[in-house]
Design an enzyme around this catalytic site. Structure first.
Site, PDB file in Angstrom:
ATOM      1  N   GLY A 106      37.037  31.534  38.659  1.00  0.00           N
ATOM      2  CA  GLY A 106      35.773  31.563  37.799  1.00  0.00           C
ATOM      3  C   GLY A 106      35.626  30.680  36.644  1.00  0.00           C
ATOM      4  O   GLY A 106      34.618  29.960  36.330  1.00  0.00           O
ATOM      5  N   GLU A 109      34.064  27.984  38.279  1.00  0.00           N
ATOM      6  CA  GLU A 109      32.584  28.053  38.720  1.00  0.00           C
ATOM      7  C   GLU A 109      31.765  27.693  37.453  1.00  0.00           C
ATOM      8  O   GLU A 109      30.730  27.468  37.823  1.00  0.00           O
ATOM      9  CB  GLU A 109      32.573  29.413  39.120  1.00  0.00           C
ATOM     10  CG  GLU A 109      33.249  29.622  40.393  1.00  0.00           C
ATOM     11  CD  GLU A 109      33.362  31.319  41.088  1.00  0.00           C
ATOM     12  OE1 GLU A 109      34.061  31.958  40.099  1.00  0.00           O
ATOM     13  OE2 GLU A 109      32.737  31.458  41.934  1.00  0.00           O
TER      14      GLU A 109
HETATM   15  C1  3H9 Z   1      38.460  34.805  39.841  1.00  0.00           C
HETATM   16  O1  3H9 Z   1      38.314  33.942  39.064  1.00  0.00           O
HETATM   17  C2  3H9 Z   1      37.273  35.623  40.251  1.00  0.00           C
HETATM   18  C3  3H9 Z   1      35.942  34.701  40.178  1.00  0.00           C
HETATM   19  O2  3H9 Z   1      35.671  34.079  41.219  1.00  0.00           O
HETATM   20  C4  3H9 Z   1      34.459  35.795  40.044  1.00  0.00           C
HETATM   21  C5  3H9 Z   1      34.534  36.515  38.950  1.00  0.00           C
HETATM   22  C6  3H9 Z   1      33.311  37.315  39.060  1.00  0.00           C
HETATM   23  N1  3H9 Z   1      44.193  36.971  35.264  1.00  0.00           N
HETATM   24  O3  3H9 Z   1      51.626  32.431  36.149  1.00  0.00           O
HETATM   25  P1  3H9 Z   1      51.822  32.313  35.101  1.00  0.00           P
HETATM   26  C7  3H9 Z   1      48.774  35.651  33.369  1.00  0.00           C
HETATM   27  S1  3H9 Z   1      39.508  35.333  40.683  1.00  0.00           S
HETATM   28  C8  3H9 Z   1      45.131  37.693  34.709  1.00  0.00           C
HETATM   29  O4  3H9 Z   1      53.344  32.736  34.354  1.00  0.00           O
HETATM   30  P2  3H9 Z   1      51.761  29.459  35.068  1.00  0.00           P
HETATM   31  C9  3H9 Z   1      50.093  35.999  34.308  1.00  0.00           C
HETATM   32  O5  3H9 Z   1      50.330  37.280  34.981  1.00  0.00           O
HETATM   33  C10 3H9 Z   1      41.121  34.567  39.477  1.00  0.00           C
HETATM   34  N2  3H9 Z   1      46.153  37.194  34.205  1.00  0.00           N
HETATM   35  O6  3H9 Z   1      51.621  30.697  34.046  1.00  0.00           O
HETATM   36  C11 3H9 Z   1      51.087  35.767  33.104  1.00  0.00           C
HETATM   37  O7  3H9 Z   1      51.066  37.151  32.240  1.00  0.00           O
HETATM   38  P3  3H9 Z   1      52.357  37.615  31.828  1.00  0.00           P
HETATM   39  C12 3H9 Z   1      41.320  33.236  40.047  1.00  0.00           C
HETATM   40  C13 3H9 Z   1      46.683  36.240  34.680  1.00  0.00           C
HETATM   41  O8  3H9 Z   1      51.778  28.538  34.121  1.00  0.00           O
HETATM   42  C14 3H9 Z   1      50.571  34.891  32.449  1.00  0.00           C
HETATM   43  O9  3H9 Z   1      49.185  34.756  32.553  1.00  0.00           O
HETATM   44  N3  3H9 Z   1      42.483  32.267  39.445  1.00  0.00           N
HETATM   45  C15 3H9 Z   1      45.749  35.202  35.321  1.00  0.00           C
HETATM   46  O10 3H9 Z   1      53.238  29.647  35.878  1.00  0.00           O
HETATM   47  C16 3H9 Z   1      51.044  33.337  32.643  1.00  0.00           C
HETATM   48  O11 3H9 Z   1      50.823  33.202  34.050  1.00  0.00           O
HETATM   49  C17 3H9 Z   1      43.843  32.544  40.199  1.00  0.00           C
HETATM   50  O12 3H9 Z   1      43.835  33.075  41.286  1.00  0.00           O
HETATM   51  C18 3H9 Z   1      44.614  35.790  35.741  1.00  0.00           C
HETATM   52  N4  3H9 Z   1      43.614  35.082  36.520  1.00  0.00           N
HETATM   53  O13 3H9 Z   1      50.817  29.353  36.217  1.00  0.00           O
HETATM   54  C19 3H9 Z   1      44.875  32.066  39.233  1.00  0.00           C
HETATM   55  N5  3H9 Z   1      46.541  34.126  35.630  1.00  0.00           N
HETATM   56  O14 3H9 Z   1      53.118  36.560  30.928  1.00  0.00           O
HETATM   57  C20 3H9 Z   1      45.913  32.868  39.040  1.00  0.00           C
HETATM   58  C21 3H9 Z   1      47.583  34.470  34.993  1.00  0.00           C
HETATM   59  O15 3H9 Z   1      51.913  38.703  30.983  1.00  0.00           O
HETATM   60  N6  3H9 Z   1      46.831  32.008  38.271  1.00  0.00           N
HETATM   61  N7  3H9 Z   1      47.753  35.386  34.247  1.00  0.00           N
HETATM   62  O16 3H9 Z   1      53.506  38.010  32.978  1.00  0.00           O
HETATM   63  C22 3H9 Z   1      47.940  31.344  38.548  1.00  0.00           C
HETATM   64  O17 3H9 Z   1      47.827  30.990  39.748  1.00  0.00           O
HETATM   65  C23 3H9 Z   1      48.833  30.875  37.686  1.00  0.00           C
HETATM   66  O18 3H9 Z   1      49.011  31.761  36.604  1.00  0.00           O
HETATM   67  C24 3H9 Z   1      48.727  29.430  37.073  1.00  0.00           C
HETATM   68  C25 3H9 Z   1      49.385  29.312  35.723  1.00  0.00           C
HETATM   69  C26 3H9 Z   1      48.732  28.452  38.220  1.00  0.00           C
HETATM   70  C27 3H9 Z   1      47.229  29.575  36.539  1.00  0.00           C
END
Ligand code: 3H9
Length: 702
Positions: A106, A109
């Site tokens: 998002g 987006e």
């Molecule tokens: C979307 O966007 C849908 C849209 O198209 C439509 C909308 C209508 N949400 O991974 P880390 C938390 S779908 C909630 O250790 P890094 C994670 O759990 C989304 N929480 O850091 C952790 O929390 P905690 C599309 C999230 O530096 C903390 O943040 N996006 C989210 O190793 C640190 O995370 C993705 O799929 C999230 N989206 O890696 C990206 N992201 O400390 C998903 C992270 O409490 N995220 N958290 O355990 C990732 O791939 C990795 O987190 C990222 C950073 C590479 C960004």
């Protein structure tokens, strides 16, 4: 009207350009308060005559990781990310997105809806939604193909791959790459240029050749997916969305996408993949509390076999200096050749270029003398699985390594407490259990013996993160978490084979369940001789009442070790070919049945999956009861990343919760009527079933 600045949005003005900073660290996930505040700020900016243009940026090094995944379980609250994107796209004042750190899902987006995008070279841009069983639901499936062409957008969205700033520029996803320190100034200049009527040049993606190329790419992908055993609803639906982008006006395409997105959010596959995502994050937190990791730059790897070579490659790839140790020059030479072989395969597949290879190799040295380890910060031994051999290695390490060096063993099952006790510094000894091929497999079990120091455990977790692995803390026992559980469910497969199901039916049932390979095909791939050696080792301590299926031993006695010998459970007439069923193996199984007086009975595919899963879940519950695994999420993370459990099912503990623990226990109790010793129910499973509880509840902090 005044510009609204609240906690999640920071606003500043620079000569008529409004800088709106997303301020929800660490990743600026687009939770509801952020969306609401951004919405209000954009509306206020539209009405503020002193604002001529808007720059959207992240305040603390990241643009945004996208939607807050946790919110998908809750009632939806407007405004949506898609509403914000539409607001940005419709803005009468130019909006420029300044991208750094992550700009994902998002987050990207929002940027796609802006009138221009600038970014740093190191920014990561992507639409990873498919990895969570979703598709971009904020306009991404409609705006990305319009911007860069459907043929280029398709692989990015379908694989959820991210690109860096330079690649994004080449694709037309960024309009300019800027110096990181000057990103905001660069964005402001771009905004002024837009105000001055200097539009950015764009690729014409509406030409008939572009549309034809897009449709052809979609058709090819549909064919590819049709041949796969399991396809996520999101994968099919996002192809439909991309087709809509090529054939329908934007407004209709956005509506189509939104409906498809909601279907994905409701899918079991999304719930499983989101569970796996959070399980990995939970497992990845060091249990050593505030302990600070020791610095690690120079690593030693002892043993240049398959494991050692893979570990060395993983470490070199993470920027560590590695010294490889072998017992003599010839073994050292083979170790280096194994490492070269891995790199050659990476170069051939385009995953590595010559410059990176040179960088990696410049940090590799090799020696036969342990003295070369005197400056190492961490040493991992990957020598033969034998307690005497390992303790001899550790005695030498004790002599040569500097104080504070971490001494790790890659053993898969030996007692690490015994190894630690055998030297003068047990506090520095830890298990780092890599999985083969160690440069590829994500799981790293961090095995914590009794006397290990907290900062050594913290270092294990920090190292795993640096290597791009999923760390899971495990206690000491035979097999730790993964192999201990594997042993039991593999036995359940052997029992079914002897009782009437063929290895081919069992493999097929489990491959339909979602495993890339069934257990017998896997045994052929890894080589039957390894399991044979383990069984011989365990023979003296095997309880006399335990059922023992001899089929695997009999195959090994004939030299049928699997793929490497051309036959195992399957026949491999040609190298690299998929195995074919073997009538001789079926005859051998019949002989074994006859010898034991077993009459073959029929198993349905469902019976096979239920027994296999019941054995897995039961042993996993015992592993939890014994404290070998701290949380069910750790088991899910381990089995998904090291044992081929289908990721879209979330993990075995999530699967058990979905099936219902009372139902799983009822299966176990009914199987126990045939073999009470093997199917003794885990007390934890009994308790949770009795209380109507779930494994998931144990993941929540108490
Ligand atoms: C979307 O966007 C849908 C849209 O198209 C439509 C909308 C209508 N949400 O991974 P880390 C938390 S779908 C909630 O250790 P890094 C994670 O759990 C989304 N929480 O850091 C952790 O929390 P905690 C599309 C999230 O530096 C903390 O943040 N996006 C989210 O190793 C640190 O995370 C993705 O799929 C999230 N989206 O890696 C990206 N992201 O400390 C998903 C992270 O409490 N995220 N958290 O355990 C990732 O791939 C990795 O987190 C990222 C950073 C590479 C960004």
């Amino acid at each position: 009207m005044a510009i609204i600045a609240q906690d999640r949005i920071q606003a500043a003005k620079q000569d008529g350009v409004l800088l709106l900073g997303l301020n929800h660290p660490p990743l600026n996930t687009l939770d509801h308060p952020l969306r609401q505040q951004l919405h209000d700020a954009l509306q206020a900016a539209a009405e503020d005559a002193s604002v001529q243009a808007i720059v959207l940026h992240g305040t603390q090094g990241n643009f945004s990781a996208g939607a807050d995944i946790r919110e998908f379980d809750q009632p939806r609250q407007a405004p949506w990310a898609g509403d914000l994107a539409s607001l940005i796209a419709a803005s009468g004042k130019p909006v420029v997105a300044a991208l750094e750190g992550v700009a994902l899902g998002g987050g990207l987006e929002l940027a796609l809806a802006a009138h221009a995008r600038v970014g740093s070279a190191s920014a990561r841009l992507g639409l990873p939604e498919v990895k969570l069983g979703l598709l971009p639901g904020g306009g991404g499936t409609q705006r990305l193909p319009r911007l860069i062409g459907a043929a280029h957008a398709l692989p990015l969205i379908l694989e959820g791959r991210s690109v860096d700033g330079k690649a994004a520029l080449a694709l037309g996803l960024l309009d300019q790459v800027c110096d990181e320190a000057g990103l905001l100034d660069c964005a402001v200049r771009k905004a002024r240029a837009l105000c001055a009527g200097n539009p950015v040049s764009r690729r014409d993606t509406s030409s008939s050749s572009e549309v034809q190329a897009g449709l052809a790419a979609l058709a090819a992908q549909r064919q590819r997916l049709a041949a796969k055993p399991h396809v996520l609803p999101a994968q099919r639906l996002l192809l439909d969305c991309l087709q809509a982008a090529l054939e329908q006006p934007l407004k209709d395409g956005l509506k189509f996408e939104r409906d498809a997105f909601l279907q994905c959010v409701a899918s079991a596959e999304h719930k499983g993949l989101a569970h796996a995502f959070f399980a990995e994050r939970q497992a990845g937190k060091s249990p050593a509390g505030q302990a600070r990791p020791r610095p690690v730059q120079r690593a030693g790897v002892i043993g240049g076999g398959t494991m050692g070579a893979g570990i060395a490659v993983a470490m070199l790839g993470a920027g560590l200096d590695v010294v490889l140790i072998e017992r003599d020059a010839a073994a050292l030479q083979s170790g280096r050749e194994r490492i070269d072989g891995i790199y050659q395969r990476q170069i051939k597949s385009g995953r590595l270029d010559a410059a990176a290879l040179d960088r990696h190799l410049s940090r590799l040295s090799a020696a036969t003398d342990y003295a070369a380890l005197s400056t190492a910060d961490l040493v991992v031994e990957a020598v033969f699985e034998d307690m005497d051999v390992k303790t001899q290695v550790f005695a030498q390490l004790d002599r040569v390594c500097k104080p504070g060096a971490i001494l790790a063993t890659n053993t898969s099952y030996l007692d690490i407490n015994q190894i630690a006790r055998s030297i003068s510094r047990p506090q520095d000894v830890i298990g780092l259990h890599f999985f083969s091929p160690a440069n590829i497999m994500k799981l790293l079990e961090i095995v914590v013996p009794e006397q290990v120091a907290d900062d050594v455990v913290a270092t294990g977790f920090a190292l795993a993160r640096r290597l791009g692995k999923v760390p899971v803390r495990a206690g000491v026992c035979d097999g730790f978490i993964g192999n201990r559980i594997l042993y039991v469910y593999r036995e359940a497969a052997n029992h079914m084979m002897e009782d009437g199901a063929s290895p081919y039916q069992i493999d097929q049932a489990l491959e339909r369940f979602g495993y890339a390979m069934g257990p017998f095909r896997t045994a052929d791939l890894t080589g039957g001789d390894i399991g044979w050696a383990t069984r011989k080792r365990k023979a003296p301590t095997r309880p006399p009442e335990a059922r023992y299926v001899r089929v695997a031993d009999r195959l090994c006695e004939r030299g049928w070790f699997g793929q490497k010998t051309g036959r195992g459970y399957y026949l491999y007439p040609e190298r690299g070919q998929r195995g074919k069923p073997d009538a001789d193996v079926l005859a051998l199984i019949d002989e074994e049945r006859a010898a034991r007086g077993i009459t073959a009975r029929a198993f349905s595919d469902e019976d096979i999956v239920r027994r296999y899963m019941a054995a897995l879940i039961n042993e996993a519950a015992k592993v939890l009861d014994d404290g070998i695994a701290l949380r069910p999420a750790d088991i899910d993370a381990a089995l998904v990343n090291g044992y081929g459990f289908p990721r879209w099912r979330g993990g075995p503990m999530k699967y058990a919760d979905d099936a219902g623990l009372a139902a799983v226990l009822a299966d176990i109790e009914s199987y126990a009527k045939e073999d009470a010793a093997f199917w003794a129910p885990a007390p934890l499973l009994q308790r949770l079933a009795r209380e109507g509880s779930t494994f998931g509840k144990l993941n929540q902090p108490q």
